[in-house]
Scaffold this motif. Sequence first.
Motif, PDB file in Angstrom:
ATOM      1  N   ALA A  28       0.837  -1.198   0.000  1.00 42.30           N
ATOM      2  CA  ALA A  28       0.000   0.000   0.000  1.00 42.30           C
ATOM      3  C   ALA A  28       0.876   1.254   0.000  1.00 42.30           C
ATOM      4  CB  ALA A  28      -0.911   0.001   1.216  1.00 42.30           C
ATOM      5  N   VAL A  29       0.302   2.357  -0.483  1.00 44.65           N
ATOM      6  CA  VAL A  29       1.025   3.628  -0.535  1.00 44.65           C
ATOM      7  C   VAL A  29       0.205   4.701   0.181  1.00 44.65           C
ATOM      8  CG1 VAL A  29       2.186   3.047  -2.693  1.00 44.65           C
ATOM      9  CG2 VAL A  29      -0.014   4.232  -2.765  1.00 44.65           C
ATOM     10  N   PRO A  30       0.853   5.754   0.669  1.00 46.05           N
ATOM     11  CA  PRO A  30       0.096   6.831   1.309  1.00 46.05           C
ATOM     12  C   PRO A  30      -0.895   7.459   0.344  1.00 46.05           C
ATOM     13  CG  PRO A  30       2.430   7.002   1.829  1.00 46.05           C
ATOM     14  CD  PRO A  30       2.314   5.952   0.762  1.00 46.05           C
ATOM     15  N   SER A  31      -2.054   7.822   0.867  1.00 46.53           N
ATOM     16  CA  SER A  31      -3.100   8.446   0.068  1.00 46.53           C
ATOM     17  C   SER A  31      -3.155   9.940   0.366  1.00 46.53           C
ATOM     18  CB  SER A  31      -4.442   7.801   0.394  1.00 46.53           C
ATOM     19  OG  SER A  31      -5.515   8.538  -0.152  1.00 46.53           O
ATOM     20  N   ASP A  32      -3.709  10.688  -0.582  1.00 47.62           N
ATOM     21  CA  ASP A  32      -3.893  12.129  -0.378  1.00 47.62           C
ATOM     22  C   ASP A  32      -5.325  12.441   0.069  1.00 47.62           C
ATOM     23  OD1 ASP A  32      -5.249  11.542  -2.689  1.00 47.62           O
ATOM     24  OD2 ASP A  32      -4.285  13.077  -3.927  1.00 47.62           O
ATOM     25  N   SER A  33      -5.956  11.460   0.716  1.00 45.36           N
ATOM     26  CA  SER A  33      -7.378  11.578   1.086  1.00 45.36           C
ATOM     27  C   SER A  33      -7.588  12.172   2.479  1.00 45.36           C
ATOM     28  CB  SER A  33      -8.043  10.200   1.007  1.00 45.36           C
ATOM     29  OG  SER A  33      -7.935   9.666  -0.288  1.00 45.36           O
ATOM     30  N   GLY A  34      -6.699  13.038   2.912  1.00 46.99           N
ATOM     31  CA  GLY A  34      -6.878  13.694   4.192  1.00 46.99           C
ATOM     32  C   GLY A  34      -6.366  12.871   5.359  1.00 46.99           C
ATOM     33  N   TYR A  35      -6.779  13.250   6.547  1.00 48.50           N
ATOM     34  CA  TYR A  35      -6.280  12.589   7.747  1.00 48.50           C
ATOM     35  C   TYR A  35      -7.384  12.508   8.788  1.00 48.50           C
ATOM     36  CZ  TYR A  35      -5.711  17.403   9.501  1.00 48.50           C
ATOM     37  OH  TYR A  35      -5.928  18.700   9.884  1.00 48.50           O
ATOM     38  N   LEU A  36      -7.082  11.789   9.856  1.00 57.15           N
ATOM     39  CA  LEU A  36      -8.046  11.524  10.921  1.00 57.15           C
ATOM     40  C   LEU A  36      -7.615  12.271  12.177  1.00 57.15           C
ATOM     41  CD1 LEU A  36      -9.270   7.942  11.894  1.00 57.15           C
ATOM     42  CD2 LEU A  36      -8.498   9.526  13.646  1.00 57.15           C
ATOM     43  N   CYS A  37      -8.561  12.912  12.829  1.00 57.94           N
ATOM     44  CA  CYS A  37      -8.269  13.487  14.140  1.00 57.94           C
ATOM     45  C   CYS A  37      -9.360  13.075  15.118  1.00 57.94           C
ATOM     46  CB  CYS A  37      -8.096  15.000  14.076  1.00 57.94           C
ATOM     47  SG  CYS A  37      -9.483  15.916  13.422  1.00 57.94           S
ATOM     48  N   TRP A  38      -9.041  13.133  16.389  1.00 55.21           N
ATOM     49  CA  TRP A  38      -9.873  12.512  17.416  1.00 55.21           C
ATOM     50  C   TRP A  38      -9.859  13.354  18.678  1.00 55.21           C
ATOM     51  CZ3 TRP A  38     -13.255   8.621  18.133  1.00 55.21           C
ATOM     52  CH2 TRP A  38     -13.418   8.088  19.404  1.00 55.21           C
ATOM     53  N   TYR A  39     -11.062  13.622  19.217  1.00 52.28           N
ATOM     54  CA  TYR A  39     -11.153  14.314  20.503  1.00 52.28           C
ATOM     55  C   TYR A  39     -11.688  13.331  21.537  1.00 52.28           C
ATOM     56  CZ  TYR A  39     -11.874  17.766  24.097  1.00 52.28           C
ATOM     57  OH  TYR A  39     -11.792  18.461  25.275  1.00 52.28           O
ATOM     58  N   PRO A  40     -10.891  12.935  22.549  1.00 53.40           N
ATOM     59  CA  PRO A  40     -11.340  11.946  23.529  1.00 53.40           C
ATOM     60  C   PRO A  40     -12.363  12.527  24.500  1.00 53.40           C
ATOM     61  CG  PRO A  40      -9.166  12.761  24.106  1.00 53.40           C
ATOM     62  CD  PRO A  40      -9.512  13.392  22.790  1.00 53.40           C
ATOM     63  N   LEU A  41     -13.364  11.730  24.816  1.00 54.35           N
ATOM     64  CA  LEU A  41     -14.349  12.104  25.824  1.00 54.35           C
ATOM     65  C   LEU A  41     -14.315  11.083  26.963  1.00 54.35           C
ATOM     66  CD1 LEU A  41     -17.312  13.225  23.525  1.00 54.35           C
ATOM     67  CD2 LEU A  41     -15.849  14.692  24.915  1.00 54.35           C
ATOM     68  N   LYS A  42     -14.997   9.939  26.792  1.00 49.44           N
ATOM     69  CA  LYS A  42     -14.964   8.888  27.810  1.00 49.44           C
ATOM     70  C   LYS A  42     -13.596   8.210  27.848  1.00 49.44           C
ATOM     71  CE  LYS A  42     -17.467   4.698  29.194  1.00 49.44           C
ATOM     72  NZ  LYS A  42     -18.583   3.772  28.827  1.00 49.44           N
ATOM     73  N   ALA A  43     -13.000   7.994  26.691  1.00 51.92           N
ATOM     74  CA  ALA A  43     -11.653   7.427  26.620  1.00 51.92           C
ATOM     75  C   ALA A  43     -10.640   8.479  27.070  1.00 51.92           C
ATOM     76  CB  ALA A  43     -11.344   6.971  25.204  1.00 51.92           C
ATOM     77  N   GLY A  44      -9.529   8.014  27.613  1.00 49.83           N
ATOM     78  CA  GLY A  44      -8.497   8.944  28.053  1.00 49.83           C
ATOM     79  C   GLY A  44      -7.739   9.547  26.879  1.00 49.83           C
ATOM     80  N   ARG A  45      -7.081  10.646  27.128  1.00 50.65           N
ATOM     81  CA  ARG A  45      -6.312  11.302  26.079  1.00 50.65           C
ATOM     82  C   ARG A  45      -5.180  10.383  25.613  1.00 50.65           C
ATOM     83  NH1 ARG A  45      -7.257  15.748  23.984  1.00 50.65           N
ATOM     84  NH2 ARG A  45      -5.766  16.813  22.656  1.00 50.65           N
ATOM     85  N   GLU A  46      -5.075  10.215  24.289  1.00 48.63           N
ATOM     86  CA  GLU A  46      -4.080   9.363  23.629  1.00 48.63           C
ATOM     87  C   GLU A  46      -4.235   7.889  23.992  1.00 48.63           C
ATOM     88  OE1 GLU A  46      -0.170  10.940  24.218  1.00 48.63           O
ATOM     89  OE2 GLU A  46      -0.620  12.805  23.137  1.00 48.63           O
ATOM     90  N   GLU A  47      -5.376   7.505  24.560  1.00 51.71           N
ATOM     91  CA  GLU A  47      -5.590   6.101  24.929  1.00 51.71           C
ATOM     92  C   GLU A  47      -5.909   5.248  23.699  1.00 51.71           C
ATOM     93  OE1 GLU A  47      -8.148   3.443  28.188  1.00 51.71           O
ATOM     94  OE2 GLU A  47      -8.563   5.579  27.912  1.00 51.71           O
ATOM     95  N   ILE A  48      -6.570   5.832  22.717  1.00 58.33           N
ATOM     96  CA  ILE A  48      -6.897   5.104  21.486  1.00 58.33           C
ATOM     97  C   ILE A  48      -5.909   5.525  20.408  1.00 58.33           C
ATOM     98  CG2 ILE A  48      -8.646   4.638  19.742  1.00 58.33           C
ATOM     99  CD1 ILE A  48     -10.766   5.226  21.831  1.00 58.33           C
ATOM    100  N   GLN A  49      -5.175   4.551  19.890  1.00 53.22           N
ATOM    101  CA  GLN A  49      -4.158   4.830  18.884  1.00 53.22           C
ATOM    102  C   GLN A  49      -4.381   4.071  17.580  1.00 53.22           C
ATOM    103  OE1 GLN A  49      -1.570   7.033  19.091  1.00 53.22           O
ATOM    104  NE2 GLN A  49      -2.352   7.715  21.077  1.00 53.22           N
ATOM    105  N   LYS A  50      -5.308   3.112  17.581  1.00 54.56           N
ATOM    106  CA  LYS A  50      -5.569   2.312  16.384  1.00 54.56           C
ATOM    107  C   LYS A  50      -7.036   2.451  15.980  1.00 54.56           C
ATOM    108  CE  LYS A  50      -3.820  -1.793  15.929  1.00 54.56           C
ATOM    109  NZ  LYS A  50      -3.011  -1.553  14.717  1.00 54.56           N
ATOM    110  N   PHE A  51      -7.252   2.736  14.698  1.00 53.44           N
ATOM    111  CA  PHE A  51      -8.594   2.987  14.185  1.00 53.44           C
ATOM    112  C   PHE A  51      -8.834   2.104  12.965  1.00 53.44           C
ATOM    113  CE2 PHE A  51      -7.175   6.740  16.412  1.00 53.44           C
ATOM    114  CZ  PHE A  51      -8.292   7.179  17.105  1.00 53.44           C
ATOM    115  N   ASN A  52      -9.738   1.149  13.086  1.00 53.54           N
ATOM    116  CA  ASN A  52     -10.060   0.255  11.970  1.00 53.54           C
ATOM    117  C   ASN A  52     -11.099   0.912  11.058  1.00 53.54           C
ATOM    118  OD1 ASN A  52      -8.330  -1.860  12.480  1.00 53.54           O
ATOM    119  ND2 ASN A  52      -9.789  -2.978  13.747  1.00 53.54           N
ATOM    120  N   PHE A  53     -10.651   1.961  10.355  1.00 57.73           N
ATOM    121  CA  PHE A  53     -11.551   2.757   9.542  1.00 57.73           C
ATOM    122  C   PHE A  53     -11.234   2.596   8.058  1.00 57.73           C
ATOM    123  CE2 PHE A  53     -12.127   6.252  13.020  1.00 57.73           C
ATOM    124  CZ  PHE A  53     -12.863   5.339  13.787  1.00 57.73           C
ATOM    125  N   TRP A  54     -12.290   2.321   7.281  1.00 58.32           N
ATOM    126  CA  TRP A  54     -12.209   2.378   5.828  1.00 58.32           C
ATOM    127  C   TRP A  54     -12.728   3.742   5.380  1.00 58.32           C
ATOM    128  CZ3 TRP A  54     -10.048  -1.528   2.996  1.00 58.32           C
ATOM    129  CH2 TRP A  54      -9.888  -2.768   3.632  1.00 58.32           C
TER     130      TRP A  54
END
Length: 292
Positions: A259-285
């Motif tokens: 696979a190669v990097p895409s130019d389709s933007g990026y993901l950002c995340w604001y934690p609420l119930k989860a702690g800050r930086e607690e979630i690092q893996k996102f199974n997103f298509w």
Amino acid sequence: MQAEILPIDIQHPLLQKQVNQLLNATFGFGLEADDLWLNTQTASSLGESFYLGAFEGEELIAFNAWIAHDCLWKKKPHVFYQSCWSAVSPQHRGKQLFFRLQTAARKPLKAQGALGILGLPNERSGPILTGPLGYENHGGYLRRTLLLPAFWPRVNRHFSPHSSALTPDVGQLLSLKQQQRDRNILCYKDKKGNQLWGKFARVKKGQIKLSHFLVGGVILGENADFRKLVQGCANKFDINLMTFLYHQSADYAQLFPKAVPSDSGYLCWYPLKAGREEIQKFNFWVGLSDVF
């Protein structure tokens, strides 16, 4: 006079009309009737999609929607929210309305038990989300395109999901896409219940006409043979090109050796119930995007 931030029922005829007019005037969309509701209303069992507007008197001058997505994290069901359909009237920019809408949503969404808020920003909203609004930047997406049937073996057969990855309910997401008008969504399901769904289109490369399938999501059971799933989908729908576009942290990266990097933007995340930086893996298509 400072604008008032209020929850919105986007099925109310008058408010629906104002929201459509604002989004159409701001971005040149052609929204009408309940298009926005169909784009944002999931069958979540853990939360309800949420809408806020900024008003000066009776006039709607800014808007933001948050889609409720059921998910699994650490093998337990949760809900997270996706911020989308953000608009500020050009005549009212510079009043921090986007900032106020975002911060106003956090308390009610946290009260619904949300793990956090997902952002898939554009060039205008990104610096605000990851700057003063404090979203975590989790990077971009990877892309793998296969010319079929010659190159379908160039995917791995199996992968091992990681329990710490945030994994949305892909079936629920598929239903969200299928309920929208004018979406050419196809879904292939094998005898074991594994699924591959996405957007079908006819494309032209030079003088050659090809059928292209952009994968929006995958459902894989234990010991599923991903290679056979790809082959079956390509054969059924006569697909020449198949593109897989997924977040760089996703477990699905195991399936694609080149696979190669895409130019389709990026993901950002604001934690609420989860702690800050607690979630690092996102199974997103890419199908998670509200514009897919």
